[in-house]
Design an enzyme around this catalytic site. Structure first.
Site, short mmCIF file in Angstrom:
data_model
loop_
_atom_site.label_atom_id
_atom_site.label_comp_id
_atom_site.label_asym_id
_atom_site.label_seq_id
_atom_site.Cartn_x
_atom_site.Cartn_y
_atom_site.Cartn_z
N ARG A 224 -24.72 10.70 30.19
CA ARG A 224 -26.22 10.66 30.54
C ARG A 224 -26.55 11.94 31.16
O ARG A 224 -25.74 12.63 31.92
CB ARG A 224 -26.43 9.66 31.68
CG ARG A 224 -26.16 8.25 31.07
CD ARG A 224 -26.90 7.30 32.22
NE ARG A 224 -26.19 5.68 31.74
CZ ARG A 224 -25.26 5.10 31.93
NH1 ARG A 224 -24.49 5.62 32.68
NH2 ARG A 224 -25.33 4.11 31.73
N TYR A 381 -26.23 1.09 20.89
CA TYR A 381 -25.50 2.45 20.76
C TYR A 381 -24.90 2.76 19.67
O TYR A 381 -24.69 3.72 19.17
CB TYR A 381 -24.71 2.75 22.04
CG TYR A 381 -25.54 3.40 23.13
CD1 TYR A 381 -26.06 4.65 23.36
CD2 TYR A 381 -26.11 2.48 24.06
CE1 TYR A 381 -26.90 5.05 24.46
CE2 TYR A 381 -26.96 2.81 25.13
CZ TYR A 381 -27.23 4.26 25.32
OH TYR A 381 -27.93 4.72 26.33
#
Length: 430
Positions: A224, A381
């Protein structure tokens, strides 16, 4: 004892009375032992509402509802609180939240205060009111994902009222997809061609070349962006070739720079370092030595990705960079276009999708990504394409061919051995 009557000489029940202006009242004792009143201009449903007065349920109808609430243990006072009051109570009881959550709560409270729903008593709110509120949010131009999150928050808020015996049903217990169409632009990962083209462009650009290593590392780690910005030299273990992730770096107007734990408990993890990442991290850390690293944020220092002023880069810095990269790339390179949504998170999607398509165990991939729920890894994802589906089917076909070839070979061997066993006694006899 003479029984009480109204001005039409009708007998009044216990607790009922009529005022001088003709209005009826019923007195009762609430769950806290305090006297309370309900009122109406009509005693029974067949009575006419006096001219100029608001039409409402009759007193006897209200008494039935009240008695039902009392029998069911409903808090007759609590159900009168407004949606704003309920939401304030709900959030107050769930403190110790992250800054972004607090910002979201304040935004929703402001929205409720500006909307008629926020001032309604919770007992009056039904599913149609909740749906109308969602539609009004959409008309204000609020994004589908934000509306979905707010609707989920309000659903949890009304469950608080149900648990406290203030109401019976939850007006926000409906599927938002049945009311609004999800118009969110999907976050699409880069294809191999897009990835190669993007890296070539950045490497050769006279402005964005200095972000080449950052992009490489985002593609190689799947971090992230807040975790990426928070990396310090202590988090990079070159000896064991791993990246330690146990915090993230954030910044906002209220607090400035600050450190938080990862988004979820699963976010604390150790990521294996690829050979490419190993080389690039060595290069980045060596280059960062020219900057002043004395700046400490919540006990952390030695940040790797530094701006010219010595402070570490944060999410908004990279968001701005990626907008500039996409704009300039699209002007120069028309043959291989980038996805419509191009942010640092696009590279995290790309990392996860590439490893998923390569056949990595889903639970291993969940650990590397730091997802709390494996469904996010599997559904959100991973982005299968025709090419990846074709490659996967081809891989399975080859495995099947090898299996059948081995099975046939073994069968032939057994058959040959059996024939040999039958022939050996004959040779021995001869």
């Amino acid at each position: 004892m003479t029984k009480r009557r109204d001005n039409r000489q009708r007998l009044l029940h216990n607790g009922e009375s009529q005022r001088k202006d003709g209005r009826y009242a019923f007195k009762y004792i609430d769950t806290f032992g305090k006297p309370q009143f309900i009122y109406s201009w009509r005693l029974v449903p067949t009575d006419k509402t006096p001219v100029g007065k608001r039409n409402d349920l009759s007193l006897r109808e209200k008494e039935k509802i009240l008695q039902r609430d009392i029998d069911d243990g409903i808090d007759t006072i609590g159900k009168k609180m407004t949606v704003c009051q309920l939401y304030s109570k709900h959030t107050r009881q769930r403190g110790n939240v992250k800054d972004n959550t607090e910002i979201g709560r304040n935004r929703l409270m402001k929205l409720l205060e500006e909307d008629k729903l926020g001032h309604c008593a919770i007992e009056k709110v039904n599913i149609s009111d909740a749906i109308d509120f969602v539609i009004r949010m959409k008309e204000k131009g609020i994004a589908y994902k934000t509306i979905s999150n707010d609707k989920r928050s309000l659903k949890a808020t009304f469950y608080t009222a149900i648990r406290n015996n203030c109401i019976r049903t939850n007006p926000f217990d409906f599927q938002i997809s049945e009311v609004l169409k999800d118009d969110t632009k999907p976050k699409v990962p880069l294809t191999q061609e897009q990835e190669d083209s993007l890296l070539l462009f950045i490497q050769s650009d006279n402005v964005y070349y200095k972000y080449y290593d950052d992009v490489i590392l985002l593609l190689e780690t799947g971090l992230r962006i807040s975790e990426f910005c928070g990396l310090t030299e202590k988090d990079i273990d070159f000896e064991n070739r791993l990246i330690n992730v146990d915090h993230q770096l954030l910044r906002n107007k209220k607090r400035g720079y600050y450190i938080e734990e990862p988004k979820t408990e699963k976010g604390k993890r150790k990521i294996p370092m690829s050979e490419k990442a190993y080389i690039v991290f060595k290069r980045v850390i060596e280059r960062s030595k020219k900057y002043d690293k004395s700046i400490t944020i919540d006990g952390y220092s030695g940040f790797i990705f530094i701006k010219n002023n010595g402070y570490p880069k944060v999410c908004c810095d990279y968001d701005s960079v990626f907008r500039g990269i996409k704009k300039k790339y699209n002007k120069k390179s028309n043959s291989i276009a980038l996805p419509n949504v191009m942010t640092p998170h696009t590279l995290r999607h790309t990392f996860c999708t590439n490893w998923a398509n390569a056949g990595m165990n889903p639970h291993t991939l969940q650990y590397i990504m730091g997802h709390a729920n494996i469904l996010i890894t599997l559904s959100y994802y991973t982005h299968p394409t025709y090419m990846s589906a074709q490659a996967e089917m081809e891989r399975i076909r080859k495995q099947q061919q090898i299996y059948y070839s081995c099975t046939t070979f073994e069968s032939e061997n057994i058959k040959s051995n059996n024939n040999l066993c039958e022939y050996l006694p004959q040779l021995k006899m001869s």
